[in-house]
Scaffold this motif. Structure first.
Motif, PDB file in Angstrom:
ATOM      1  N   MET A  10      38.422  97.861  26.557  1.00 53.97           N
ATOM      2  CA  MET A  10      37.858  96.791  25.742  1.00 53.97           C
ATOM      3  C   MET A  10      37.153  95.741  26.597  1.00 53.97           C
ATOM      4  O   MET A  10      36.233  95.081  26.131  1.00 53.97           O
ATOM      5  CB  MET A  10      38.954  96.151  24.891  1.00 53.97           C
ATOM      6  CG  MET A  10      39.643  97.119  23.923  1.00 53.97           C
ATOM      7  SD  MET A  10      38.478  98.127  22.952  1.00 53.97           S
ATOM      8  CE  MET A  10      37.706  96.867  21.939  1.00 53.97           C
ATOM      9  N   SER A  11      37.582  95.583  27.853  1.00 50.37           N
ATOM     10  CA  SER A  11      36.891  94.641  28.740  1.00 50.37           C
ATOM     11  C   SER A  11      35.471  95.115  29.031  1.00 50.37           C
ATOM     12  O   SER A  11      34.517  94.323  28.989  1.00 50.37           O
ATOM     13  CB  SER A  11      37.666  94.476  30.052  1.00 50.37           C
ATOM     14  OG  SER A  11      38.941  93.934  29.826  1.00 50.37           O
ATOM     15  N   ILE A  12      35.347  96.409  29.348  1.00 52.95           N
ATOM     16  CA  ILE A  12      34.010  96.963  29.605  1.00 52.95           C
ATOM     17  C   ILE A  12      33.130  96.820  28.370  1.00 52.95           C
ATOM     18  O   ILE A  12      31.964  96.422  28.448  1.00 52.95           O
ATOM     19  CB  ILE A  12      34.108  98.440  30.029  1.00 52.95           C
ATOM     20  CG1 ILE A  12      34.837  98.553  31.372  1.00 52.95           C
ATOM     21  CG2 ILE A  12      32.719  99.069  30.139  1.00 52.95           C
ATOM     22  CD1 ILE A  12      35.110  99.974  31.811  1.00 52.95           C
ATOM     23  N   PHE A  13      33.706  97.145  27.218  1.00 58.58           N
ATOM     24  CA  PHE A  13      32.952  97.015  25.976  1.00 58.58           C
ATOM     25  C   PHE A  13      32.576  95.559  25.721  1.00 58.58           C
ATOM     26  O   PHE A  13      31.450  95.251  25.328  1.00 58.58           O
ATOM     27  CB  PHE A  13      33.785  97.559  24.813  1.00 58.58           C
ATOM     28  CG  PHE A  13      33.172  97.313  23.466  1.00 58.58           C
ATOM     29  CD1 PHE A  13      31.915  97.813  23.152  1.00 58.58           C
ATOM     30  CD2 PHE A  13      33.847  96.580  22.506  1.00 58.58           C
ATOM     31  CE1 PHE A  13      31.350  97.582  21.919  1.00 58.58           C
ATOM     32  CE2 PHE A  13      33.283  96.346  21.268  1.00 58.58           C
ATOM     33  CZ  PHE A  13      32.041  96.844  20.972  1.00 58.58           C
ATOM     34  N   GLY A  14      33.515  94.627  25.954  1.00 55.65           N
ATOM     35  CA  GLY A  14      33.234  93.218  25.733  1.00 55.65           C
ATOM     36  C   GLY A  14      32.115  92.706  26.623  1.00 55.65           C
ATOM     37  O   GLY A  14      31.268  91.914  26.191  1.00 55.65           O
ATOM     38  N   VAL A  15      32.111  93.156  27.893  1.00 54.40           N
ATOM     39  CA  VAL A  15      31.035  92.755  28.813  1.00 54.40           C
ATOM     40  C   VAL A  15      29.681  93.234  28.288  1.00 54.40           C
ATOM     41  O   VAL A  15      28.694  92.494  28.305  1.00 54.40           O
ATOM     42  CB  VAL A  15      31.306  93.312  30.226  1.00 54.40           C
ATOM     43  CG1 VAL A  15      30.081  93.137  31.115  1.00 54.40           C
ATOM     44  CG2 VAL A  15      32.508  92.614  30.842  1.00 54.40           C
ATOM     45  N   PHE A  16      29.643  94.492  27.807  1.00 54.19           N
ATOM     46  CA  PHE A  16      28.384  95.008  27.267  1.00 54.19           C
ATOM     47  C   PHE A  16      27.914  94.163  26.087  1.00 54.19           C
ATOM     48  O   PHE A  16      26.735  93.801  25.991  1.00 54.19           O
ATOM     49  CB  PHE A  16      28.549  96.459  26.818  1.00 54.19           C
ATOM     50  CG  PHE A  16      27.375  96.981  26.028  1.00 54.19           C
ATOM     51  CD1 PHE A  16      26.237  97.429  26.673  1.00 54.19           C
ATOM     52  CD2 PHE A  16      27.402  96.988  24.645  1.00 54.19           C
ATOM     53  CE1 PHE A  16      25.141  97.876  25.949  1.00 54.19           C
ATOM     54  CE2 PHE A  16      26.316  97.428  23.912  1.00 54.19           C
ATOM     55  CZ  PHE A  16      25.183  97.876  24.571  1.00 54.19           C
ATOM     56  N   VAL A  17      28.813  93.840  25.183  1.00 53.92           N
ATOM     57  CA  VAL A  17      28.440  93.060  23.997  1.00 53.92           C
ATOM     58  C   VAL A  17      27.908  91.696  24.399  1.00 53.92           C
ATOM     59  O   VAL A  17      26.870  91.233  23.903  1.00 53.92           O
ATOM     60  CB  VAL A  17      29.646  92.920  23.042  1.00 53.92           C
ATOM     61  CG1 VAL A  17      29.338  91.919  21.930  1.00 53.92           C
ATOM     62  CG2 VAL A  17      30.006  94.265  22.438  1.00 53.92           C
ATOM     63  N   LEU A  18      28.580  91.022  25.336  1.00 55.10           N
ATOM     64  CA  LEU A  18      28.134  89.691  25.757  1.00 55.10           C
ATOM     65  C   LEU A  18      26.768  89.750  26.423  1.00 55.10           C
ATOM     66  O   LEU A  18      25.899  88.907  26.154  1.00 55.10           O
ATOM     67  CB  LEU A  18      29.167  89.089  26.704  1.00 55.10           C
ATOM     68  CG  LEU A  18      30.516  88.710  26.076  1.00 55.10           C
ATOM     69  CD1 LEU A  18      31.485  88.224  27.148  1.00 55.10           C
ATOM     70  CD2 LEU A  18      30.323  87.632  25.012  1.00 55.10           C
TER      71      LEU A  18
END
Length: 521
Positions: A10-18
């Motif tokens: 979820m951290s990797i995904f969150g970075v992509f979204v931001l």
């Protein structure tokens, strides 16, 4: 079961979204309707082609096809062939003429020499139905992916994840319009290509860079054995399943040219030459991608085996993430998760923008306001519509969660081929084609496809149906394209013959000149 690291994933995904939300915010310049709906026509062929591939390569391509190949072999790869070959129809028959004739939506083309209000309304209905059908499949992919990564088995947990994906997708559309969404799709396409190339390289290295060794292991791990290398493992059981395969193939090949979110991308380039270049770039990019999915699919079957894939949360859609974990560990699984999420969000954002643009431009501005709506109100209505469509797609995704995504997308292709292809081709190439033919073609194809699908094994009658507890399936095929697509062409032809009235020769001549040269757009 894989030992997923939820925090890392979820951290990797969150970075992509931001990062992508920041890009969307910086890229957005929504001063006019043209900028919001078509990015001001400011992208070149290469940029738009990569964005097209990002818009088209959905969760079905990345998760569904890999899973279908892992379990059924060659029959799963037939999805890839259909998706890719369909772009030839766009390249040879549709892209340039559509770009020259229209402005924002497919309704611009269909209504050019017809009665504006009924044709634009029909075009908007078709666009919204097809977009929703496609979006529901993507949302289902989001639920299955998170169920695998976070070990979420409860329906309420997966429903919450689908809702979060829907909210993020609407944010892209509201903030960035077409320009911001295009940059998200370009970033996503680059990430996806790097990801599949990386996992293909890692996988081949695991088998000593011998494709033969990989395929032999895939056959040994699959109960079907060497049958996975020939057609028929999934669709060759009896004449009915073979007919279902033909129907599926028709929908895949002919549906690409009728997908509204693909057609709308042709308006983001400055001229017909760049529209043609867009299709060439998109086709080449997707050809490399689908070759990689062939290796990934067979590799997933060789490394994990069909039994492990089918028993994992998400079923067939879990093949690529399971393979990533076995090949590259938790880090590669996290990267795959982020790319899969990016794929879902980018595709759904493009679909949402297309559906909302069609309602705002065709229904609100030209049907309700009779062409007198100001651009600001048109953009405002599009944003409100995006929120409504986002909510509807979330509800649909929860309903069909667990179904194979590639199969669900194939149904959206059947809708697109049935409702849009006949009317587009008749409009662009048959001067006698009239308003009644247009309406009969759209509603006849869309209605027949919806009716047949409702009474097919997709909805009821089987353990894998959307409603497994009931049985009202009197139509035997899972994909109705083989029936509904000819009905659409026939309805358009018969409706034109019965339409009567005088043809507007001046508008017909104008459209012919405009479609070929682009003069007047």
């Amino acid at each position: 079961m894989i030992a997923a690291n939820p925090v890392l994933n979820m951290s990797i995904f969150g970075v992509f979204v931001l990062i992508t939300l920041f890009v969307v915010y910086r890229a957005s310049s929504i001063g006019t309707a043209t900028e919001y709906f078509a990015a001001g026509g400011g992208f070149n062929g290469a940029q738009n082609g990569i964005a097209l591939s990002g818009d088209f390569l959905s969760a079905a391509s990345f998760l569904g096809i890999a899973g279908a190949i892992a379990v059924y072999g060659y029959d799963g790869f037939l999805y890839s062939i259909g998706f890719l070959v369909g772009w030839l129809v766009n390249l040879l028959l549709v892209a340039e003429l559509l770009r020259n004739t229209g402005r924002f939506t497919m309704g611009d083309v269909l209504s050019y020499r017809m009665r504006q209000r009924p044709v634009r309304a029909a075009s908007a209905v078709s666009t919204i139905v097809i977009s929703l059908a496609y979006m529901v499949a993507q949302m289902a992919g989001a639920g299955g992916l998170v169920a695998l990564l976070l070990d979420v088995h409860s329906g309420s947990g997966q429903a919450l994840v689908i809702a979060v994906v829907g909210v993020v997708m609407v944010a892209y559309v509201l903030v960035g319009g077409m320009k911001g969404t295009t940059w998200v799709q370009i970033i996503k396409a680059v990430m996806l290509m790097l990801c599949v190339l990386m996992i293909t390289l890692f996988l081949m290295g695991k088998f000593g860079f011998s494709l033969t060794s990989l395929l032999e292991r895939a056959a040994e791990s699959n109960p079907l054995g060497e049958k996975i290398f020939a057609p028929g493992a999934q669709y060759g059981a009896n004449p009915l399943t073979k007919l279902d395969f033909v129907s599926l193939s028709l929908a895949l090949v002919l549906g690409v040219a009728g997908l509204p979110h693909v057609l709308m991308r042709f308006y983001t380039v400055p001229d017909a030459k760049q529209a043609r270049r867009s299709v060439v770039w998109a086709t080449c990019t997707m050809a490399v991608f689908y070759l990689c999915t062939l290796v990934i699919g067979y590799g997933a079957g060789a490394v994990n085996g069909p039994a492990a894939i089918l028993s994992a949360p998400g079923g067939e859609n879990s093949a690529a993430p399971l393979l990533a974990y076995r090949v590259g560990g938790t880090v590669l699984l996290g990267i795959i998760a982020a790319v899969a999420f990016a794929t879902i969000i980018a595709v759904v954002a493009g679909l949402t923008l297309t559906a909302s643009a069609s309602f705002a431009h065709d229904v609100y501005a030209n049907v309700l306001r009779r062409g007198e709506a100001d651009p600001d109100s048109e953009v405002r209505v599009a944003r409100l519509t995006a929120m409504v469509i986002g909510a509807a797609s979330i509800a649909g995704g929860i309903l069909v969660n667990g179904q194979n995504i590639a199969f669900l997308v194939a149904l959206a292709f059947a809708f697109a081929a049935s409702a849009n292809l006949s009317t587009l081709l008749f409009t662009l190439y048959w001067r006698r084609f009239n308003t009644r033919g247009t309406l009969w073609g759209i509603y006849g194809g869309l209605g027949s496809c919806l009716l047949l699908m409702s009474f097919s094994p997709v909805v009821s009658g089987g353990p894998e149906s959307i409603l497994p507890g009931v049985d009202f399936a009197w139509f035997p095929l899972s994909n109705p394209g083989i029936v509904s697509i000819p009905i659409s062409f026939l309805c358009g032809y018969v409706g034109t013959l019965l339409g009567g009235g005088q043809l507007d020769e001046r508008r017909s001549a104008e459209m012919e000149v405009r479609s070929i040269t682009g003069i007047g757009r």
